[in-house]
Design a protein around this motif. Sequence first.
Motif, PDB file in Angstrom:
ATOM      1  N   ILE A  12      -2.196   7.016  -3.777  1.00  0.00           N
ATOM      2  CA  ILE A  12      -1.600   5.758  -3.339  1.00  0.00           C
ATOM      3  C   ILE A  12      -2.471   5.248  -2.201  1.00  0.00           C
ATOM      4  N   THR A  13      -3.059   4.073  -2.379  1.00  0.00           N
ATOM      5  CA  THR A  13      -3.878   3.509  -1.311  1.00  0.00           C
ATOM      6  C   THR A  13      -3.124   2.375  -0.628  1.00  0.00           C
ATOM      7  N   LEU A  14      -3.302   2.301   0.680  1.00  0.00           N
ATOM      8  CA  LEU A  14      -2.715   1.232   1.485  1.00  0.00           C
ATOM      9  C   LEU A  14      -3.854   0.409   2.049  1.00  0.00           C
ATOM     10  N   THR A  15      -3.822  -0.892   1.774  1.00  0.00           N
ATOM     11  CA  THR A  15      -4.857  -1.777   2.283  1.00  0.00           C
ATOM     12  C   THR A  15      -4.214  -2.945   3.023  1.00  0.00           C
ATOM     13  N   SER A  19      -8.269  -9.392   8.938  1.00  0.00           N
ATOM     14  CA  SER A  19      -7.795 -10.065  10.159  1.00  0.00           C
ATOM     15  C   SER A  19      -6.490  -9.454  10.665  1.00  0.00           C
ATOM     16  N   VAL A  20      -5.619  -9.092   9.745  1.00  0.00           N
ATOM     17  CA  VAL A  20      -4.338  -8.492  10.118  1.00  0.00           C
ATOM     18  C   VAL A  20      -4.555  -7.060  10.609  1.00  0.00           C
ATOM     19  N   LEU A  21      -5.428  -6.327   9.947  1.00  0.00           N
ATOM     20  CA  LEU A  21      -5.737  -4.960  10.374  1.00  0.00           C
ATOM     21  C   LEU A  21      -6.263  -4.958  11.801  1.00  0.00           C
ATOM     22  N   LYS A  22      -7.143  -5.883  12.095  1.00  0.00           N
ATOM     23  CA  LYS A  22      -7.718  -5.988  13.438  1.00  0.00           C
ATOM     24  C   LYS A  22      -6.619  -6.222  14.478  1.00  0.00           C
ATOM     25  N   LYS A  23      -5.696  -7.125  14.177  1.00  0.00           N
ATOM     26  CA  LYS A  23      -4.579  -7.403  15.095  1.00  0.00           C
ATOM     27  C   LYS A  23      -3.695  -6.179  15.276  1.00  0.00           C
ATOM     28  N   ARG A  24      -3.422  -5.465  14.182  1.00  0.00           N
ATOM     29  CA  ARG A  24      -2.562  -4.280  14.254  1.00  0.00           C
ATOM     30  C   ARG A  24      -3.189  -3.193  15.120  1.00  0.00           C
ATOM     31  N   ILE A  36     -12.354  -0.734  15.981  1.00  0.00           N
ATOM     32  CA  ILE A  36     -11.961  -1.782  15.028  1.00  0.00           C
ATOM     33  C   ILE A  36     -13.005  -1.896  13.932  1.00  0.00           C
ATOM     34  N   LYS A  37     -14.261  -1.847  14.312  1.00  0.00           N
ATOM     35  CA  LYS A  37     -15.345  -1.946  13.327  1.00  0.00           C
ATOM     36  C   LYS A  37     -15.225  -0.829  12.288  1.00  0.00           C
ATOM     37  N   ARG A  38     -14.987   0.398  12.760  1.00  0.00           N
ATOM     38  CA  ARG A  38     -14.881   1.541  11.840  1.00  0.00           C
ATOM     39  C   ARG A  38     -13.643   1.415  10.953  1.00  0.00           C
ATOM     40  N   ALA A  39     -12.534   0.956  11.529  1.00  0.00           N
ATOM     41  CA  ALA A  39     -11.306   0.774  10.743  1.00  0.00           C
ATOM     42  C   ALA A  39     -11.524  -0.249   9.640  1.00  0.00           C
ATOM     43  N   LEU A  40     -12.231  -1.329   9.942  1.00  0.00           N
ATOM     44  CA  LEU A  40     -12.510  -2.354   8.927  1.00  0.00           C
ATOM     45  C   LEU A  40     -13.423  -1.802   7.833  1.00  0.00           C
ATOM     46  N   GLU A  41     -14.404  -0.986   8.235  1.00  0.00           N
ATOM     47  CA  GLU A  41     -15.289  -0.353   7.249  1.00  0.00           C
ATOM     48  C   GLU A  41     -14.484   0.561   6.323  1.00  0.00           C
ATOM     49  N   CYS A  42     -13.596   1.355   6.903  1.00  0.00           N
ATOM     50  CA  CYS A  42     -12.761   2.266   6.098  1.00  0.00           C
ATOM     51  C   CYS A  42     -11.851   1.486   5.167  1.00  0.00           C
ATOM     52  N   ASN A  43     -11.267   0.404   5.670  1.00  0.00           N
ATOM     53  CA  ASN A  43     -10.387  -0.431   4.863  1.00  0.00           C
ATOM     54  C   ASN A  43     -11.141  -0.969   3.639  1.00  0.00           C
ATOM     55  N   THR A  58      -0.476  -6.221   4.008  1.00  0.00           N
ATOM     56  CA  THR A  58      -0.715  -7.359   4.886  1.00  0.00           C
ATOM     57  C   THR A  58       0.567  -8.058   5.307  1.00  0.00           C
ATOM     58  N   GLN A  59       1.443  -8.348   4.381  1.00  0.00           N
ATOM     59  CA  GLN A  59       2.669  -9.090   4.668  1.00  0.00           C
ATOM     60  C   GLN A  59       3.907  -8.197   4.701  1.00  0.00           C
ATOM     61  N   LYS A  60       3.687  -6.899   4.893  1.00  0.00           N
ATOM     62  CA  LYS A  60       4.815  -5.965   4.832  1.00  0.00           C
ATOM     63  C   LYS A  60       4.994  -5.218   6.154  1.00  0.00           C
ATOM     64  N   SER A  61       6.232  -4.933   6.471  1.00  0.00           N
ATOM     65  CA  SER A  61       6.545  -4.124   7.649  1.00  0.00           C
ATOM     66  C   SER A  61       6.333  -2.657   7.294  1.00  0.00           C
ATOM     67  N   PRO A  62       6.216  -1.799   8.308  1.00  0.00           N
ATOM     68  CA  PRO A  62       6.103  -0.361   8.011  1.00  0.00           C
ATOM     69  C   PRO A  62       7.280   0.142   7.176  1.00  0.00           C
ATOM     70  N   GLU A  63       8.465  -0.379   7.435  1.00  0.00           N
ATOM     71  CA  GLU A  63       9.651   0.037   6.673  1.00  0.00           C
ATOM     72  C   GLU A  63       9.539  -0.373   5.205  1.00  0.00           C
ATOM     73  N   GLN A  64       9.028  -1.574   4.955  1.00  0.00           N
ATOM     74  CA  GLN A  64       8.852  -2.037   3.581  1.00  0.00           C
ATOM     75  C   GLN A  64       7.834  -1.171   2.847  1.00  0.00           C
ATOM     76  N   VAL A  65       6.762  -0.830   3.534  1.00  0.00           N
ATOM     77  CA  VAL A  65       5.735   0.020   2.919  1.00  0.00           C
ATOM     78  C   VAL A  65       6.320   1.386   2.593  1.00  0.00           C
ATOM     79  N   ALA A  66       7.077   1.941   3.531  1.00  0.00           N
ATOM     80  CA  ALA A  66       7.714   3.245   3.290  1.00  0.00           C
ATOM     81  C   ALA A  66       8.655   3.175   2.096  1.00  0.00           C
ATOM     82  N   ASP A  67       9.411   2.092   1.993  1.00  0.00           N
ATOM     83  CA  ASP A  67      10.321   1.927   0.856  1.00  0.00           C
ATOM     84  C   ASP A  67       9.558   1.896  -0.464  1.00  0.00           C
TER      85      ASP A  67
END
Length: 85
Positions: A12-15, A19-24, A36-43, A58-67
Amino acid sequence: MLIKEGNAVYHITLTCESSVLKKRIKMRNTQKLVSIKRALECNNQIKKLESHYSINTTQKSPEQVADIVCEIVDELINRSGKNND
């Protein structure tokens, strides 16, 4: 090794949009652990991986992803007939 022992393995991959990853990362202040640069490369690398399930968070909360992950796991358990309820 898990497969060799007779266990099913599913990826299961989470992407997330860059722009949102950088903010998070900035919001969580985790850039001390991973830049941040390394996280974007990994993403970007994760987006290229073959997986059984891919979830764009991108448009999901951690709870939504867990669900969603729990629903996938439940589906896989039910499909295999190994539900021990």
